[in-house]
Design an enzyme around this catalytic site. Structure first.
Site, mmCIF file in Angstrom:
data_model
loop_
_atom_site.group_PDB
_atom_site.id
_atom_site.type_symbol
_atom_site.label_atom_id
_atom_site.label_comp_id
_atom_site.label_asym_id
_atom_site.label_seq_id
_atom_site.Cartn_x
_atom_site.Cartn_y
_atom_site.Cartn_z
ATOM 1 N N ASP C 17 -17.554 26.344 22.395
ATOM 2 C CA ASP C 17 -18.510 25.750 23.335
ATOM 3 C C ASP C 17 -19.893 26.355 23.116
ATOM 4 O OD1 ASP C 17 -18.562 28.251 24.595
ATOM 5 O OD2 ASP C 17 -17.046 27.682 26.060
ATOM 6 N N THR C 59 9.106 18.136 26.799
ATOM 7 C CA THR C 59 9.255 19.292 27.686
ATOM 8 C C THR C 59 7.999 19.466 28.531
ATOM 9 O OG1 THR C 59 8.411 20.702 25.924
ATOM 10 C CG2 THR C 59 10.806 20.537 26.120
#
Lengths: 137, 137, 137, 137
Positions: C17, C59
């Site tokens: 970022d 999952t």
């Protein structure tokens, strides 16, 4: 012809959409990584170093054109063949051929620049740095 | 000319890279959302419904061509002007003009298809469904 | 103790970022890939196969708890040490230790379930399938 | 109790995985945007401004704990209720409750710091800036 570097990318479950194929913006994530990797493999320093040494903060895109030939899904391993197809005055064409072994998945030609930061914010294109070009040819 | 739908997108911190500008694959994330939003706004059912009613699982990309004119950064609000520029036999051209108010940030023309799932896996292009085309014109 | 599988992940420019460090949601992208990779390495079939054979579509997460110890940036290569720390009746704890060689970058404990699709949409937790558990111990 | 700010997020097709539900790392993308948005709505300047005025480059995560209660899919609109649950010496707890109207989708408590850049690279935690805390209470 210039150097070609192959960047290998696994496709993961989360890279795929409800149609169970790679969600296409992910191809551009991988292409951008392949672009940077190309320069690293050619011996160019990381951008936070080049920012100090020659003012280059990265290689933002000006134009991109991609064709999608076959779909890919999770479990696939892709090879992104990366090269520079053309050096111009203030831009260059970076070329990608994404394959899953013999299958052609996607191809992409980009126009990118070597960018420097402008004082007032924003960025500008630099002339192609000779020392970078020499490393990549 | 066909309908035009405007999709509004905030730019967030995490959408930007260390050069502090939007990391370009994020534009494609937003364009894909604008594409789907266009059909929803025109009255087309969501893809999980059209999969049941007409076999359409979505509109995968065949080809995309984008130009990047100005950078954007976090805090910006973008307007993605979206339309269908051309209807062909088994594909269509979807057009995007991304603006930050008066600033032109990016433009993109895509070729997309209406896809059905093939029995053995993979997808194929359907003829443009009349009922979808009528809703979008 | 159960098996441990190491998943290797390069950090790319676009994963970082404007503070020039990994934007944290990307750690969860990689952890999810490490989770799936763990089962593949243990010999479990891909989810689109288990959906056919035992109704398991994946999952999904129920709970996750992560600590971030050191930052990482592009150019780093991370090792994600992955194991199952606990098997419960209808859930299990999957554990991740992300390292950059000797540096501890992040650790994460997740509760996940083996999910089946419900008729009316939505998902439900299955009892831990014995054949999967045996492969992972 | 402190202020509460609601951040609204559409779920898009590409946010969903082959199980047709939101791929969980996307929740963290949205939470990070909700975090920043909270400070903006409270009147705090953007991080590139606070970097100049008080050395704050952002609020990196130290610890996060999330529970996933119901799934979401594309077409959903989520409300992310955001507040600061606790101010500590050099960290704070930011709390998120993600709802789809009456449905509780996810909840998350994070420990974050206000970070400054260290000279040699890396970051360090600042004492909670009074002027920021006052704006958020």
């Amino acid at each position: 012809m210039g150097k070609e570097v192959i960047y290998t990318q696994r496709v993961e479950f989360g890279d795929c959409d409800p149609a169970r194929i790679v969600w296409f913006p992910n191809f551009f994530r991988w292409i951008d990584a392949a672009s940077r990797h190309f320069f690293i493999e050619c011996g160019v320093a990381p951008w936070h170093v080049t920012e100090q040494t020659m003012g280059v903060i990265g290689t933002p895109l000006v134009d991109t054109h991609a064709k999608f030939m076959k779909t890919a899904s999770y479990g696939d391993v892709l090879q992104i063949h990366t090269s520079v197809a053309d050096w111009r005055g203030k831009s260059f064409v970076q070329r990608y051929r994404i394959r899953r072994d013999a299958d052609e998945i996607m191809e992409c030609d980009e126009v990118r620049i070597f960018a420097a930061r402008l004082d007032g914010g924003g960025i500008r294109a630099l002339a192609i740095p000779d020392e970078i070009r020499k490393l990549c040819e």
